[in-house]
Design a protein around this motif. Structure first.
Motif, PDB file in Angstrom:
ATOM      1  N   LEU A 497       0.986  -1.318   0.084  1.00  0.00           N
ATOM      2  CA  LEU A 497      -0.270   0.050   0.055  1.00  0.00           C
ATOM      3  C   LEU A 497       0.911   1.334  -0.124  1.00  0.00           C
ATOM      4  CD1 LEU A 497      -2.911  -0.963   2.579  1.00  0.00           C
ATOM      5  CD2 LEU A 497      -2.989  -1.128   0.243  1.00  0.00           C
ATOM      6  N   PHE A 498       2.022   1.246   0.693  1.00  0.00           N
ATOM      7  CA  PHE A 498       2.963   2.564   0.612  1.00  0.00           C
ATOM      8  C   PHE A 498       3.750   2.709  -0.461  1.00  0.00           C
ATOM      9  CE2 PHE A 498       1.510   0.683   4.767  1.00  0.00           C
ATOM     10  CZ  PHE A 498       1.253   1.653   5.529  1.00  0.00           C
ATOM     11  N   ARG A 499       3.372   3.053  -1.624  1.00  0.00           N
ATOM     12  CA  ARG A 499       3.913   3.256  -2.697  1.00  0.00           C
ATOM     13  C   ARG A 499       3.471   4.475  -3.528  1.00  0.00           C
ATOM     14  NH1 ARG A 499       0.335  -0.881  -3.928  1.00  0.00           N
ATOM     15  NH2 ARG A 499      -0.649  -0.611  -6.081  1.00  0.00           N
ATOM     16  N   GLY A 500       4.029   5.089  -4.457  1.00  0.00           N
ATOM     17  CA  GLY A 500       3.629   6.198  -5.137  1.00  0.00           C
ATOM     18  C   GLY A 500       3.761   7.475  -4.423  1.00  0.00           C
ATOM     19  N   VAL A 501       3.005   8.429  -4.858  1.00  0.00           N
ATOM     20  CA  VAL A 501       3.212   9.672  -4.154  1.00  0.00           C
ATOM     21  C   VAL A 501       1.854   9.600  -3.222  1.00  0.00           C
ATOM     22  CG1 VAL A 501       3.153  12.158  -4.288  1.00  0.00           C
ATOM     23  CG2 VAL A 501       4.372  10.839  -6.020  1.00  0.00           C
ATOM     24  N   GLN A 504      -0.104  12.642   3.117  1.00  0.00           N
ATOM     25  CA  GLN A 504       0.599  12.256   4.675  1.00  0.00           C
ATOM     26  C   GLN A 504      -0.771  11.598   5.527  1.00  0.00           C
ATOM     27  OE1 GLN A 504       2.574  15.366   7.146  1.00  0.00           O
ATOM     28  NE2 GLN A 504       4.284  14.047   7.288  1.00  0.00           N
ATOM     29  N   ASN A 505      -1.446  12.197   5.188  1.00  0.00           N
ATOM     30  CA  ASN A 505      -2.823  11.655   6.300  1.00  0.00           C
ATOM     31  C   ASN A 505      -3.150  10.621   5.861  1.00  0.00           C
ATOM     32  OD1 ASN A 505      -4.101  13.283   3.939  1.00  0.00           O
ATOM     33  ND2 ASN A 505      -5.748  12.367   4.753  1.00  0.00           N
ATOM     34  N   SER A 506      -2.872   9.956   4.813  1.00  0.00           N
ATOM     35  CA  SER A 506      -3.453   8.422   4.200  1.00  0.00           C
ATOM     36  C   SER A 506      -2.537   7.329   5.133  1.00  0.00           C
ATOM     37  CB  SER A 506      -3.071   8.300   2.762  1.00  0.00           C
ATOM     38  OG  SER A 506      -3.916   9.050   1.895  1.00  0.00           O
ATOM     39  N   LEU A 507      -1.400   7.794   5.756  1.00  0.00           N
ATOM     40  CA  LEU A 507      -0.409   6.809   6.063  1.00  0.00           C
ATOM     41  C   LEU A 507      -1.229   6.066   7.418  1.00  0.00           C
ATOM     42  CD1 LEU A 507       2.956   8.632   6.238  1.00  0.00           C
ATOM     43  CD2 LEU A 507       2.113   7.040   4.470  1.00  0.00           C
ATOM     44  N   PRO A 508      -2.046   6.606   8.316  1.00  0.00           N
ATOM     45  CA  PRO A 508      -2.451   6.050   9.390  1.00  0.00           C
ATOM     46  C   PRO A 508      -3.681   5.210   8.918  1.00  0.00           C
ATOM     47  CG  PRO A 508      -2.991   8.393   9.464  1.00  0.00           C
ATOM     48  CD  PRO A 508      -1.882   7.990   8.512  1.00  0.00           C
ATOM     49  N   HIS A 509      -4.339   5.174   8.069  1.00  0.00           N
ATOM     50  CA  HIS A 509      -5.375   4.865   7.478  1.00  0.00           C
ATOM     51  C   HIS A 509      -4.941   3.446   6.832  1.00  0.00           C
ATOM     52  CE1 HIS A 509      -8.212   8.011   8.265  1.00  0.00           C
ATOM     53  NE2 HIS A 509      -7.471   8.660   7.906  1.00  0.00           N
ATOM     54  N   ALA A 512      -4.083   1.331   9.630  1.00  0.00           N
ATOM     55  CA  ALA A 512      -5.171   0.624  10.415  1.00  0.00           C
ATOM     56  C   ALA A 512      -5.895  -0.502   9.526  1.00  0.00           C
ATOM     57  CB  ALA A 512      -6.117   1.970  10.468  1.00  0.00           C
ATOM     58  N   HIS A 513      -5.743  -0.015   8.137  1.00  0.00           N
ATOM     59  CA  HIS A 513      -6.265  -1.172   7.308  1.00  0.00           C
ATOM     60  C   HIS A 513      -5.629  -2.467   7.512  1.00  0.00           C
ATOM     61  CE1 HIS A 513      -6.639  -3.316   3.361  1.00  0.00           C
ATOM     62  NE2 HIS A 513      -7.674  -2.821   3.051  1.00  0.00           N
ATOM     63  N   ALA A 514      -4.209  -2.248   7.576  1.00  0.00           N
ATOM     64  CA  ALA A 514      -3.481  -3.743   7.529  1.00  0.00           C
ATOM     65  C   ALA A 514      -3.638  -4.480   8.907  1.00  0.00           C
ATOM     66  CB  ALA A 514      -1.900  -3.135   7.408  1.00  0.00           C
ATOM     67  N   ALA A 515      -3.807  -3.562  10.053  1.00  0.00           N
ATOM     68  CA  ALA A 515      -3.933  -4.122  11.296  1.00  0.00           C
ATOM     69  C   ALA A 515      -5.613  -4.516  11.691  1.00  0.00           C
ATOM     70  CB  ALA A 515      -3.286  -3.244  12.328  1.00  0.00           C
ATOM     71  N   CYS A 516      -6.325  -3.952  10.703  1.00  0.00           N
ATOM     72  CA  CYS A 516      -7.954  -4.202  11.023  1.00  0.00           C
ATOM     73  C   CYS A 516      -8.350  -3.473  12.363  1.00  0.00           C
ATOM     74  CB  CYS A 516      -8.367  -5.703  11.157  1.00  0.00           C
ATOM     75  SG  CYS A 516      -8.045  -6.655   9.619  1.00  0.00           S
ATOM     76  N   ILE A 517      -7.828  -2.312  12.459  1.00  0.00           N
ATOM     77  CA  ILE A 517      -8.437  -1.268  13.336  1.00  0.00           C
ATOM     78  C   ILE A 517      -9.094  -0.211  13.022  1.00  0.00           C
ATOM     79  CG2 ILE A 517      -6.795  -2.365  15.071  1.00  0.00           C
ATOM     80  CD1 ILE A 517      -5.087   0.213  14.654  1.00  0.00           C
ATOM     81  N   GLY A 518      -9.722   0.677  13.883  1.00  0.00           N
ATOM     82  CA  GLY A 518     -10.391   2.076  13.466  1.00  0.00           C
ATOM     83  C   GLY A 518     -11.544   1.760  12.664  1.00  0.00           C
ATOM     84  N   GLY A 520     -12.410   2.807   9.516  1.00  0.00           N
ATOM     85  CA  GLY A 520     -12.257   2.805   8.003  1.00  0.00           C
ATOM     86  C   GLY A 520     -12.371   1.329   7.454  1.00  0.00           C
ATOM     87  N   ALA A 521     -11.804   1.347   6.032  1.00  0.00           N
ATOM     88  CA  ALA A 521     -11.911   0.041   5.600  1.00  0.00           C
ATOM     89  C   ALA A 521     -10.606  -0.898   6.017  1.00  0.00           C
ATOM     90  CB  ALA A 521     -11.400   0.226   3.921  1.00  0.00           C
ATOM     91  N   LYS A 522     -10.995  -2.029   6.108  1.00  0.00           N
ATOM     92  CA  LYS A 522     -10.095  -3.052   6.860  1.00  0.00           C
ATOM     93  C   LYS A 522      -9.787  -4.101   5.924  1.00  0.00           C
ATOM     94  CE  LYS A 522     -12.023  -1.950  11.555  1.00  0.00           C
ATOM     95  NZ  LYS A 522     -13.097  -1.057  11.138  1.00  0.00           N
ATOM     96  N   ALA A 523      -8.518  -4.808   6.213  1.00  0.00           N
ATOM     97  CA  ALA A 523      -7.974  -6.036   5.236  1.00  0.00           C
ATOM     98  C   ALA A 523      -9.140  -7.006   5.665  1.00  0.00           C
ATOM     99  CB  ALA A 523      -6.687  -6.373   5.670  1.00  0.00           C
ATOM    100  N   CYS A 524      -9.371  -7.224   6.818  1.00  0.00           N
ATOM    101  CA  CYS A 524     -10.266  -8.119   7.494  1.00  0.00           C
ATOM    102  C   CYS A 524     -11.582  -8.264   6.799  1.00  0.00           C
ATOM    103  CB  CYS A 524     -10.448  -8.191   9.089  1.00  0.00           C
ATOM    104  SG  CYS A 524      -8.736  -8.219   9.729  1.00  0.00           S
ATOM    105  N   ASP A 525     -12.144  -7.134   6.313  1.00  0.00           N
ATOM    106  CA  ASP A 525     -13.313  -6.894   5.653  1.00  0.00           C
ATOM    107  C   ASP A 525     -13.338  -7.625   4.363  1.00  0.00           C
ATOM    108  OD1 ASP A 525     -14.207  -5.329   7.696  1.00  0.00           O
ATOM    109  OD2 ASP A 525     -13.785  -3.455   6.335  1.00  0.00           O
TER     110      ASP A 525
END
Length: 525
Positions: A497-501, A504-509, A512-518, A520-525
């Protein structure tokens, strides 16, 4: 009588001089030619190049190996049980480049071929760092972006861009509070914490737990100073929020400097300095009451003596204000990698995993002071901490993300030869007056090294001290930030996910997606 060869050399020099104003590259050519003609020994040759690099097949093989490595790195879509977020404050791309060169030179090599630990990560990108109301950011609005996932105004922490500077009422309104990776991890039953080499109340870690309209409100005394006659006890300072408000009060591990922000002026801290609080509150005692089974430590020996299994929470404060630069630190101060090791051992007890934020905060201070000897050394220590984390975890279940909050205008300039001491003059290139210049230079800072006529002075022989202030162009008391994009490096689950330009505010999301927390959209979904 001139010999033919000498006459030809003289004619060449005259031609180069005659065309000096027409060719933008002329003076570098002229200075190199002059060095060659005068036999000064400053000739760009291959003497510093490793022998194997002289073979074109070396470069073909290395390119082939890099391609194979990238092809072998497929998507990792595991759930990230753990997330370790490393932040090099003020760690611009040029700082990383210079640090890698210094690393190689300390190892006895030319340096340019070296790599920092996180430069080996499989995925990289760029982060756009501007604030909502500022082209060049500070460490507060960026912290809010990379911890809470929302871009906000410069100097603001943990509140949205609708809150104006120094507006206490708006910043204390829960409607304007932002949640962060700390909140999201805690809600998922994970352990959480942070480490910094600055103050615990400094901007970078605070964007995830504080909600203030001015990053300078670190203690109640600071709030009084900035609000003046408008001061009200309703305006809760950052130190108090860390100890008494969510999510700060729920953090399992906190390490850094800044003890003075937590103690009243009537008390002397562990380092012989009076506290800073005017309200008489001892926040360290409050932390201990709120954390039964928690342990407070104030030096390396105490930290290393911790019984990890029996300790329920850790508060480590190792200086009255900022921790010392690594190069100047006392034996009582733990290094960033030592704090990282302790943190991972402790947080790893939670079967649900953890989130931890780890900041190398003094890279920024070294660059602000135009002292690359300091900032690069801090970057190398930061790299060691990342390596420590990599060695203690598995890419199968731990996502490690490395980035910076903002850049600094430090440049690597001229045409220095391979292996040129990165912390010295550029031995090949001169300015128009025949004066050497340093390989590293800053856009703004305290010393331009000019004579009484405004001309640059020769600095050869003046470098060597780690605290030497490097030259700058604009005269200011303290170096400034720059608006460059900064690097992002990722390894572990959902690293791709961490590629391209990126914003900065996308980083925590993404974390969170990778860890299935928060929320927003989650990998577990």
């Amino acid at each position: 009588m001139f010999k033919f060869g000498e006459t030809l050399i003289l004619l060449m020099a005259l031609v180069i001089a005659a065309n000096a104003e027409s060719d933008p590259h002329d003076f570098t050519i002229r200075s190199m030619s002059r060095a060659n003609m005068l036999g000064s020994g400053m000739i760009l040759d291959n003497s510093a190049v490793p022998v194997d690099e002289l073979d074109p097949n070396y470069w073909r093989r290395s390119a082939s190996e890099e391609i194979k490595s990238r092809l072998a790195t497929g998507p990792n879509t595991n759930k990230a049980k753990n997330v370790i977020f490393f932040l090099g404050d003020g760690m611009s791309l040029s700082t990383i480049t210079a640090a890698r060169i210094l690393k190689g030179q300390r190892e006895g090599n030319p340096g340019e071929e070296s790599q920092l630990s996180f430069e080996k990560f499989p995925y990289t990108g760029l982060s756009r760092t501007y604030c909502t109301n500022a082209q060049v950011p500070d460490s507060a609005c960026t912290s809010t972006a990379y911890l809470a996932g929302v871009k906000t105004n410069i100097l603001s922490l943990g509140v949205g861009p609708n809150v104006n500077y120094n507006d206490c009422a708006a910043s204390m309104d829960p409607a304007n509070d932002l949640t962060s990776l700390y909140d999201w991890a805690q809600a998922a039953g994970k352990s959480s914490g942070f480490i910094t080499t600055t103050r615990l109340t400094h901007a970078s870690p605070s964007g995830g737990y504080a909600h203030v309209a001015n990053r300078m409100w670190e203690s109640d005394t600071d709030v009084r100073s900035y609000l003046g006659e408008n001061y009200t006890t309703d305006c809760i300072d950052i130190a108090t929020q860390l100890i008494t408000e969510a999510p700060g009060r729920n953090l399992d591990l906190i390490m850094g400097g800044g003890m003075g922000k937590f103690l009243p002026k009537t008390m002397i801290d562990s380092f012989g300095t009076a506290g800073e609080r005017t309200d008489g509150v001892n926040l360290l005692s409050q932390w201990q009451r709120r954390h039964p089974g928690g342990v407070f430590v104030s030096n390396r020996k105490q930290m290393q003596a911790l019984n990890i299994e029996q300790t329920k929470s850790i508060l480590g404060i190792f200086q009255s204000s900022l921790m010392n630069y690594h190069h100047h630190a006392t034996e009582g101060e733990p290094t960033l990698s030592e704090m990282t090791e302790t943190a991972i051992k402790f947080l790893n007890k939670n079967e649900n995993g953890y989130f931890v934020f780890i900041e190398g905060g003094l890279i920024d201070y070294g660059n602000h002071q135009n002292k690359p000897g300091i900032s690069l050394d801090e970057t190398l220590e930061f790299s060691k901490a990342v390596e420590m984390a990599c060695n203690m975890t598995s890419i199968e279940d731990t996502l490690i993300v490395v980035t910076a909050d903002h850049a600094h205008p430090v440049n690597i300039i001229g045409y220095p030869e391979r292996g040129n001491n990165i912390l010295d003059i550029n031995k090949i290139s001169y300015d128009r007056n025949g004066v050497h210049y340093s390989t590293l230079n800053y856009a703004a800072g305290p010393n331009q090294y000019l004579d009484e006529y405004g001309d640059r002075i020769e600095l050869e022989g003046q470098f060597g001290d780690v605290d030497f202030i490097f030259p700058s162009y604009v005269s200011v008391s303290d170096g400034v930030h720059s608006g460059d994009d900064v690097g992002v490096y990722a390894s572990g689950p959902w690293q791709h996910l961490f590629r391209g330009v990126l914003q900065q505010n996308s980083l925590p999301h993404m974390m969170a997606h990778a860890a299935c927390i928060g929320d927003g959209a989650k990998a577990c979904d």
